[in-house]
Write a protein that holds these residues in place. Structure first.
Motif, short mmCIF file in Angstrom:
data_model
loop_
_atom_site.label_atom_id
_atom_site.label_comp_id
_atom_site.label_asym_id
_atom_site.label_seq_id
_atom_site.Cartn_x
_atom_site.Cartn_y
_atom_site.Cartn_z
N ASN A 1 0.81 -0.98 0.00
CA ASN A 1 0.02 0.10 -0.01
C ASN A 1 0.92 1.23 -0.11
OD1 ASN A 1 -2.17 1.80 0.35
ND2 ASN A 1 -2.53 1.31 2.52
N LEU A 2 1.19 1.65 -1.15
CA LEU A 2 2.51 2.59 -1.40
C LEU A 2 2.04 3.86 -1.76
CD1 LEU A 2 4.67 -0.25 -2.96
CD2 LEU A 2 4.66 0.74 -0.55
N ARG A 3 2.43 4.99 -1.26
CA ARG A 3 2.34 6.33 -1.97
C ARG A 3 3.85 6.81 -2.26
NH1 ARG A 3 -2.56 8.16 -1.81
NH2 ARG A 3 -1.88 10.13 -2.15
N ALA A 4 4.69 6.07 -2.11
CA ALA A 4 6.07 6.39 -2.52
C ALA A 4 6.83 4.96 -2.56
CB ALA A 4 6.76 7.22 -1.78
N PHE A 5 7.91 4.86 -3.60
CA PHE A 5 8.84 3.48 -3.38
C PHE A 5 10.07 3.82 -4.17
CE2 PHE A 5 6.07 3.00 -7.54
CZ PHE A 5 7.32 2.82 -8.38
N THR A 6 11.05 2.96 -3.83
CA THR A 6 12.15 2.67 -4.46
C THR A 6 12.20 1.26 -4.66
OG1 THR A 6 13.44 4.62 -3.19
CG2 THR A 6 14.70 3.02 -4.54
N LEU A 7 12.49 0.98 -5.88
CA LEU A 7 12.73 -0.33 -6.63
C LEU A 7 13.92 -0.66 -7.13
CD1 LEU A 7 11.41 -3.54 -6.86
CD2 LEU A 7 10.31 -2.34 -8.90
N CYS B 1 17.35 1.05 -10.56
CA CYS B 1 16.45 1.47 -9.58
C CYS B 1 15.32 2.39 -10.13
CB CYS B 1 17.15 2.40 -8.36
SG CYS B 1 18.41 1.19 -7.28
N PHE B 2 14.12 2.32 -9.87
CA PHE B 2 13.13 3.16 -10.07
C PHE B 2 12.68 3.92 -8.76
CE2 PHE B 2 13.48 -0.25 -13.30
CZ PHE B 2 13.38 0.24 -14.44
N THR B 3 12.37 5.12 -8.90
CA THR B 3 11.76 5.87 -7.78
C THR B 3 10.61 6.47 -8.28
OG1 THR B 3 13.04 8.00 -8.12
CG2 THR B 3 14.18 6.04 -6.77
N TRP B 4 9.59 6.93 -7.16
CA TRP B 4 8.27 7.61 -7.54
C TRP B 4 7.81 7.93 -6.26
CZ3 TRP B 4 3.26 5.94 -5.99
CH2 TRP B 4 2.49 6.75 -6.47
N ASP B 5 7.26 9.43 -6.05
CA ASP B 5 6.61 9.87 -5.16
C ASP B 5 5.33 10.54 -5.34
OD1 ASP B 5 6.82 10.93 -2.40
OD2 ASP B 5 6.57 12.64 -3.40
N SER B 6 4.22 9.85 -4.76
CA SER B 6 3.02 10.42 -4.96
C SER B 6 2.88 11.97 -4.87
CB SER B 6 2.01 9.58 -4.26
OG SER B 6 0.53 9.98 -4.52
N SER C 1 16.89 12.14 -15.86
CA SER C 1 15.79 13.27 -15.64
C SER C 1 14.75 13.05 -14.87
CB SER C 1 15.66 13.99 -16.86
OG SER C 1 14.93 13.44 -18.02
N THR C 2 14.35 13.92 -14.20
CA THR C 2 12.91 13.53 -13.68
C THR C 2 11.69 13.71 -14.55
OG1 THR C 2 13.92 14.28 -11.31
CG2 THR C 2 11.42 14.14 -11.42
N LYS C 3 10.61 12.60 -14.26
CA LYS C 3 9.64 12.99 -14.93
C LYS C 3 8.42 13.10 -13.82
CE LYS C 3 11.35 11.11 -19.13
NZ LYS C 3 10.99 10.71 -20.39
N ILE C 4 7.25 13.82 -14.32
CA ILE C 4 6.09 13.96 -13.31
C ILE C 4 4.90 13.04 -13.80
CG2 ILE C 4 4.51 15.46 -12.47
CD1 ILE C 4 7.37 16.04 -11.64
N TYR C 5 4.63 12.09 -12.90
CA TYR C 5 3.75 10.84 -13.20
C TYR C 5 3.08 10.49 -12.28
CZ TYR C 5 2.81 6.06 -14.51
OH TYR C 5 2.18 5.03 -14.75
N LYS C 6 1.66 10.48 -12.45
CA LYS C 6 0.65 9.78 -11.40
C LYS C 6 0.71 10.65 -10.16
CE LYS C 6 -1.29 6.20 -13.68
NZ LYS C 6 -2.65 5.47 -13.79
N LYS C 7 0.60 11.91 -10.20
CA LYS C 7 0.72 12.63 -8.84
C LYS C 7 -0.58 12.19 -8.18
CE LYS C 7 1.30 17.47 -7.37
NZ LYS C 7 1.63 19.03 -7.71
N GLY C 8 -0.60 12.05 -6.87
CA GLY C 8 -1.73 11.64 -5.88
C GLY C 8 -2.34 10.47 -5.98
N HIS C 9 -1.64 9.33 -7.10
CA HIS C 9 -1.78 7.96 -7.11
C HIS C 9 -1.33 7.49 -5.62
CE1 HIS C 9 -3.05 4.44 -9.30
NE2 HIS C 9 -1.66 4.00 -8.78
N ALA C 10 -2.08 6.32 -5.45
CA ALA C 10 -1.60 5.27 -4.65
C ALA C 10 -1.45 3.76 -5.15
CB ALA C 10 -2.41 5.16 -3.29
N VAL C 11 -0.37 2.97 -4.77
CA VAL C 11 -0.31 1.63 -5.17
C VAL C 11 -1.03 0.63 -4.20
CG1 VAL C 11 1.09 -0.42 -5.54
CG2 VAL C 11 1.91 1.92 -6.32
#
Length: 217
Positions: free
Chosen positions: A41-47, A108-113, A128-138
């Motif tokens: 149940n993730l709102r951010a991750f590093t994989l 490594c893949f990182t994402w912050d909701s 480079s940073t991309k903006i993707y799925k802001k406000g989303h939750a896994v």
């Protein structure tokens, strides 16, 4: 007089053994399920993972798949044109980077909701940073597998998308790690343990023609 001198080289005080998953060939039934330490149940991750593959040409390759009953919650791909991507329940975010090959690559893949910031690290070097799925939750409640893309819950596999090669050191955190931590991990100068998946202790459930082998680092 001539004198022989003998020098004793110090033996290593420690060695680290790591398990590696080897997928020897295309398959529609070979995969490894990873059992998480906590719900995804993730709102951010590093994989992060280490990958080596001899697959070339225009072919999709699934690197990591997390699916709940009705949705692909988090899938990581090598695209047909060699770009790398991940998808959170819909359209993905794609990174143009050097192609994966038979020499092991640390990813490594990182994402912050909160900000939507999505990045990729390849052998410690940051995209480079991309903006993707802001406000989303896994969402939690699904299954994580390596080796196949499930089009249904642990089913609907396609051999032409399966992974062939070697994957190891798959770790996941429910936060975005610092750039310096990811750089250190890529060079193995430090190996922090993931709190969602810790490769050292995560249970692996093997299905089909796949081998889990140990190697010394």
């Amino acid at each position: 007089d001539f004198h022989w001198a003998f020098y004793l080289l110090p033996s290593p005080l420690w060695s680290v053994t790591i398990k590696t998953v080897v997928f020897p060939g295309e398959s529609s039934n070979t995969y490894v399920e990873m059992v998480p330490q906590k719900p995804l149940n993730l709102r951010a991750f590093t994989l992060c993972m280490r990958v080596a593959t001899e697959l070339t040409g225009r072919r999709e390759i699934i690197l990591f798949a997390y699916r709940t009953r009705d949705f692909d919650e988090l899938n990581v791909w090598r695209e047909l044109d060699g770009r790398l991507s991940f998808y959170l329940s819909g359209e993905g975010v794609i990174f143009k980077v050097p192609e994966l090959g038979p020499l092991e690559t640390h990813l490594c893949f990182t994402w912050d909701s909160g900000s939507g910031a999505a990045t990729l690290f390849m052998d410690g070097r940051r995209s480079s940073t991309k903006i993707y799925k802001k406000g989303h939750a896994v969402r939690s409640g699904g299954k994580v597998i390596l080796g196949q893309d499930p089009d249904s819950f642990l089913g609907g596999f396609d051999a032409s998308q399966s992974f062939v090669g070697e994957i190891c050191d798959v770790n996941m955190w429910d936060s975005v790690l610092s750039d310096s931590t990811i750089r250190d991990m890529s060079s193995m100068s430090s190996v922090p343990s993931g709190n969602v998946f810790d490769w050292e202790s995560t249970e692996l459930k093997v299905n089909g023609n796949v081998e889990v082998v140990n190697r010394e680092l």
